[in-house]
Design a protein around this motif. Sequence first.
Motif, PDB file in Angstrom:
ATOM      1  N   TRP A  50     -35.731  19.693 -21.047  1.00  0.00           N
ATOM      2  CA  TRP A  50     -34.591  18.953 -20.510  1.00  0.00           C
ATOM      3  C   TRP A  50     -34.020  19.695 -19.299  1.00  0.00           C
ATOM      4  CZ3 TRP A  50     -33.562  14.126 -22.122  1.00  0.00           C
ATOM      5  CH2 TRP A  50     -34.078  13.728 -23.354  1.00  0.00           C
ATOM      6  N   PRO A  51     -33.406  18.965 -18.358  1.00  0.00           N
ATOM      7  CA  PRO A  51     -32.962  19.584 -17.100  1.00  0.00           C
ATOM      8  C   PRO A  51     -32.033  20.779 -17.270  1.00  0.00           C
ATOM      9  CG  PRO A  51     -32.883  17.184 -16.918  1.00  0.00           C
ATOM     10  CD  PRO A  51     -33.201  17.495 -18.350  1.00  0.00           C
ATOM     11  N   MET A  52     -31.147  20.745 -18.258  1.00  0.00           N
ATOM     12  CA  MET A  52     -30.176  21.823 -18.413  1.00  0.00           C
ATOM     13  C   MET A  52     -30.616  22.906 -19.397  1.00  0.00           C
ATOM     14  SD  MET A  52     -26.651  19.542 -18.448  1.00  0.00           S
ATOM     15  CE  MET A  52     -25.711  20.880 -19.192  1.00  0.00           C
ATOM     16  N   ASP A  53     -31.853  22.821 -19.902  1.00  0.00           N
ATOM     17  CA  ASP A  53     -32.346  23.870 -20.802  1.00  0.00           C
ATOM     18  C   ASP A  53     -32.305  25.223 -20.104  1.00  0.00           C
ATOM     19  OD1 ASP A  53     -32.795  22.065 -22.803  1.00  0.00           O
ATOM     20  OD2 ASP A  53     -34.985  22.165 -22.740  1.00  0.00           O
ATOM     21  N   GLY A  54     -32.082  26.279 -20.901  1.00  0.00           N
ATOM     22  CA  GLY A  54     -32.002  27.622 -20.335  1.00  0.00           C
ATOM     23  C   GLY A  54     -33.330  28.185 -19.892  1.00  0.00           C
ATOM     24  N   GLY A  55     -34.424  27.564 -20.283  1.00  0.00           N
ATOM     25  CA  GLY A  55     -35.753  28.029 -19.916  1.00  0.00           C
ATOM     26  C   GLY A  55     -36.794  27.271 -20.696  1.00  0.00           C
TER      27      GLY A  55
ATOM     28  N   LEU B  13     -29.982  16.507 -32.217  1.00  0.00           N
ATOM     29  CA  LEU B  13     -28.817  15.647 -32.373  1.00  0.00           C
ATOM     30  C   LEU B  13     -28.623  14.734 -31.167  1.00  0.00           C
ATOM     31  CD1 LEU B  13     -28.164  17.682 -34.697  1.00  0.00           C
ATOM     32  CD2 LEU B  13     -25.758  17.315 -34.152  1.00  0.00           C
ATOM     33  N   GLY B  14     -29.371  14.986 -30.098  1.00  0.00           N
ATOM     34  CA  GLY B  14     -29.239  14.179 -28.887  1.00  0.00           C
ATOM     35  C   GLY B  14     -28.295  14.776 -27.867  1.00  0.00           C
TER      36      GLY B  14
ATOM     37  N   VAL C 206     -37.772  17.294 -28.531  1.00  0.00           N
ATOM     38  CA  VAL C 206     -36.715  16.757 -29.381  1.00  0.00           C
ATOM     39  C   VAL C 206     -35.607  16.175 -28.502  1.00  0.00           C
ATOM     40  CG1 VAL C 206     -37.160  18.215 -31.368  1.00  0.00           C
ATOM     41  CG2 VAL C 206     -35.664  19.057 -29.560  1.00  0.00           C
ATOM     42  N   GLY C 207     -34.845  15.301 -29.096  1.00  0.00           N
ATOM     43  CA  GLY C 207     -33.756  14.625 -28.400  1.00  0.00           C
ATOM     44  C   GLY C 207     -33.062  13.718 -29.387  1.00  0.00           C
ATOM     45  N   ARG C 208     -32.322  12.733 -28.858  1.00  0.00           N
ATOM     46  CA  ARG C 208     -31.649  11.829 -29.766  1.00  0.00           C
ATOM     47  C   ARG C 208     -32.673  11.173 -30.692  1.00  0.00           C
ATOM     48  NH1 ARG C 208     -28.469   6.060 -28.606  1.00  0.00           N
ATOM     49  NH2 ARG C 208     -28.598   5.440 -30.792  1.00  0.00           N
ATOM     50  N   PRO C 209     -32.439  11.212 -32.015  1.00  0.00           N
ATOM     51  CA  PRO C 209     -33.406  10.626 -32.946  1.00  0.00           C
ATOM     52  C   PRO C 209     -33.482   9.115 -32.811  1.00  0.00           C
ATOM     53  CG  PRO C 209     -31.366  11.267 -34.077  1.00  0.00           C
ATOM     54  CD  PRO C 209     -31.264  11.783 -32.670  1.00  0.00           C
ATOM     55  N   PRO C 210     -34.656   8.570 -33.208  1.00  0.00           N
ATOM     56  CA  PRO C 210     -35.800   9.264 -33.807  1.00  0.00           C
ATOM     57  C   PRO C 210     -36.716   9.909 -32.766  1.00  0.00           C
ATOM     58  CG  PRO C 210     -36.236   6.907 -33.716  1.00  0.00           C
ATOM     59  CD  PRO C 210     -34.840   7.097 -33.193  1.00  0.00           C
ATOM     60  N   GLN C 211     -37.302  11.039 -33.150  1.00  0.00           N
ATOM     61  CA  GLN C 211     -38.317  11.715 -32.367  1.00  0.00           C
ATOM     62  C   GLN C 211     -39.414  12.170 -33.327  1.00  0.00           C
ATOM     63  OE1 GLN C 211     -38.382  11.712 -29.161  1.00  0.00           O
ATOM     64  NE2 GLN C 211     -36.275  11.068 -28.702  1.00  0.00           N
ATOM     65  N   GLU C 212     -40.366  12.942 -32.820  1.00  0.00           N
ATOM     66  CA  GLU C 212     -41.504  13.337 -33.654  1.00  0.00           C
ATOM     67  C   GLU C 212     -41.055  14.089 -34.905  1.00  0.00           C
ATOM     68  OE1 GLU C 212     -45.826  15.645 -33.298  1.00  0.00           O
ATOM     69  OE2 GLU C 212     -44.412  15.713 -31.631  1.00  0.00           O
ATOM     70  N   ASP C 213     -39.967  14.867 -34.811  1.00  0.00           N
ATOM     71  CA  ASP C 213     -39.520  15.608 -35.988  1.00  0.00           C
ATOM     72  C   ASP C 213     -39.028  14.681 -37.096  1.00  0.00           C
ATOM     73  OD1 ASP C 213     -37.388  14.938 -34.335  1.00  0.00           O
ATOM     74  OD2 ASP C 213     -36.230  16.720 -34.802  1.00  0.00           O
ATOM     75  N   THR C 214     -38.745  13.420 -36.765  1.00  0.00           N
ATOM     76  CA  THR C 214     -38.410  12.434 -37.793  1.00  0.00           C
ATOM     77  C   THR C 214     -39.541  12.300 -38.806  1.00  0.00           C
ATOM     78  OG1 THR C 214     -37.018  11.184 -36.265  1.00  0.00           O
ATOM     79  CG2 THR C 214     -37.825  10.003 -38.190  1.00  0.00           C
ATOM     80  N   THR C 215     -40.778  12.368 -38.320  1.00  0.00           N
ATOM     81  CA  THR C 215     -41.931  12.247 -39.216  1.00  0.00           C
ATOM     82  C   THR C 215     -41.969  13.404 -40.204  1.00  0.00           C
ATOM     83  OG1 THR C 215     -43.148  11.198 -37.406  1.00  0.00           O
ATOM     84  CG2 THR C 215     -44.426  11.883 -39.319  1.00  0.00           C
TER      85      THR C 215
END
Length: 611
Positions: A137-142, A282-283, A312-321
């Motif tokens: 994501w654009p604002m990620d620290g790295g 959590l998004g 990851v991001g606002r659900p659902p995403q792959e971790d939902t599985t």
Amino acid sequence: MYHNLEDCIIDLEKDGHLIRIQEEVDPYLEMAAIHMRVYAAGGPALLFEHVKGSKFRAVSNLFGTLERSKFIFRDTWEEVQSVMALRSDPMKAFKNPIKSIKTGLAAGKALPLKMSGSLAVTAQEINIADLPLIQHWPMDGGAFITLPQVYTEDLDKPGIMNSNLGMYRVQLNGNQYEMNQEIGVHYQIHRGIGIHQDKANKRGVPLKVSIFIGGPPAHTLSAVMPLPEGMSEMTFAGLLAGRRFRYGYIDGFCISNDADFVITGEIHPSETKPEGPFGDHLGYYSLTHPFPVMKVHKVYAKPNAIWPFTAVGRPPQEDTTFGKLIHDLTGDAVKQAIPGVKEVHAVDAAGVHPLLFVIGSERYTPYQQVKQPTELLTLANRILGTGQLSLAKYLFITAEEHQPLDTHQEVEFLAYILERIDLHRDIHFQTNTTIDTLDYSGTGLNRGSKVIFAAFGDKIRDLYKETPEGLNGLRGFGNARLVMPGIVAIQGPKFIDYAQAQQELHGLCDTIQGTGPIPSCPMFILCDDSTFMSATINNFLWATFTRSNPSHDIYGVNSYYENKHWACDNIVIDARIKPHQAPPLISDPTVENNIERFFVKGASLGALKLD
């Protein structure tokens, strides 16, 4: 069964579950954006053959659908379910002894196998800078590892059988980390690694950490499994893989011989560095906080190693599985752990921990004519004191009586509770307590409140199925919209601070009261955009329960206290965005435009161009 990650990739491709992307792709935002678009369309797993800046390939979306996940584990799935059932209910062995013998034979694959001689994963020693440094994501620290298997051992009981394997995100670069020498390890409360680090700190010695990346997919799933007490993640990994977990030790660090990559290092007592931000499940962004810094010892990669990742991001995403797989494997485990509980649903659309729906039992006073929650309150307290369930912020609990219930039918389940809840009796708060580390609705990191909505008995109201009249003329508020039966969203002014919010909400509650009693609408949601809030049930679940802290953001029409118990005629939840909360995740439009080259114009989002 797969001996390694490449075996799985070849099998998935053969069955039409995976495609290869030959064009070079930038790990800065592009790879994650492609993954998320394909995931949203229910598309295939993706093998990125050429990652810009790295010689290693990367794979994502392996667990993108439940169908594909169960295909991956098709050879061992039923055996693992049987073993898990025996762990939670040993009496099943006596009821079906033949099946139990087969289960015992399957469990024989679970014991880890210590290797002698050289380990394949140590074929090449590399640097952190050589890895696919994927920023999501654009604002990620790295760049972060998003599917790590973080291994630590108990200093009091060393060895693999008392180890902990967890999926704690790892920051590879950025912030104040010295490249190739330091990485950040972010873990939350109620995690096994914390117990291990605490023991190391008390002895004044560093904690040895091994981070495994890749290997058979069973190893990845094992890192997120909530296992019964006394069952090691390493034995579960072998059981699910159908092949014993193979390992050895180098320089005192445990090494997974089946992993594609291994990073070893130490966490020293009291040494932290700023970690984050990171766009989380959590998004929103989890913000920058001090977390343990790991001093890198060595980084290994097997020949032709493949880097697995997810976004990851606002659900659902792959971790939902992952959540669905865990539910299918553990089955009735929660019933065994908490007798009287029939079903627990951590609502994925609300970010999992913020919202629990529970079906319990109500057996304490069957001889009484007046029906009200009694046993349900005992169960609610047990739930809020059990493992990661204790991170729940909103808990809605009821019991079946004249009709079957399903917590996964969110609208019907909520409506059932709202039809029966006595707002003068059935709302119970816990203040100044712990909440999820990633939830920024509270008063500080890990700090916030909880609320229990417990309802049982006969139906006491019919719920409005249209927006009640008179709500759109409220001063400073408007655009009242029905979210679902009994719940109305009202749009209000921008949140400034809690002092002003109290004045606004008291005024809103007084105005609602002035329109006359509205018993058929027990819940109102104050929000920034009621059109968005009411557009889908998932919008309501996400925005309401991730943006509110029960003790601070729940108000009531005609509210009062009686013997320290809070009560009201109608609930009003302030779900506006607050200044102290983390910003929501927003994709970079330039990146979204750039990745269009990978997709077939006019086709579904998951339709990638194939060379």
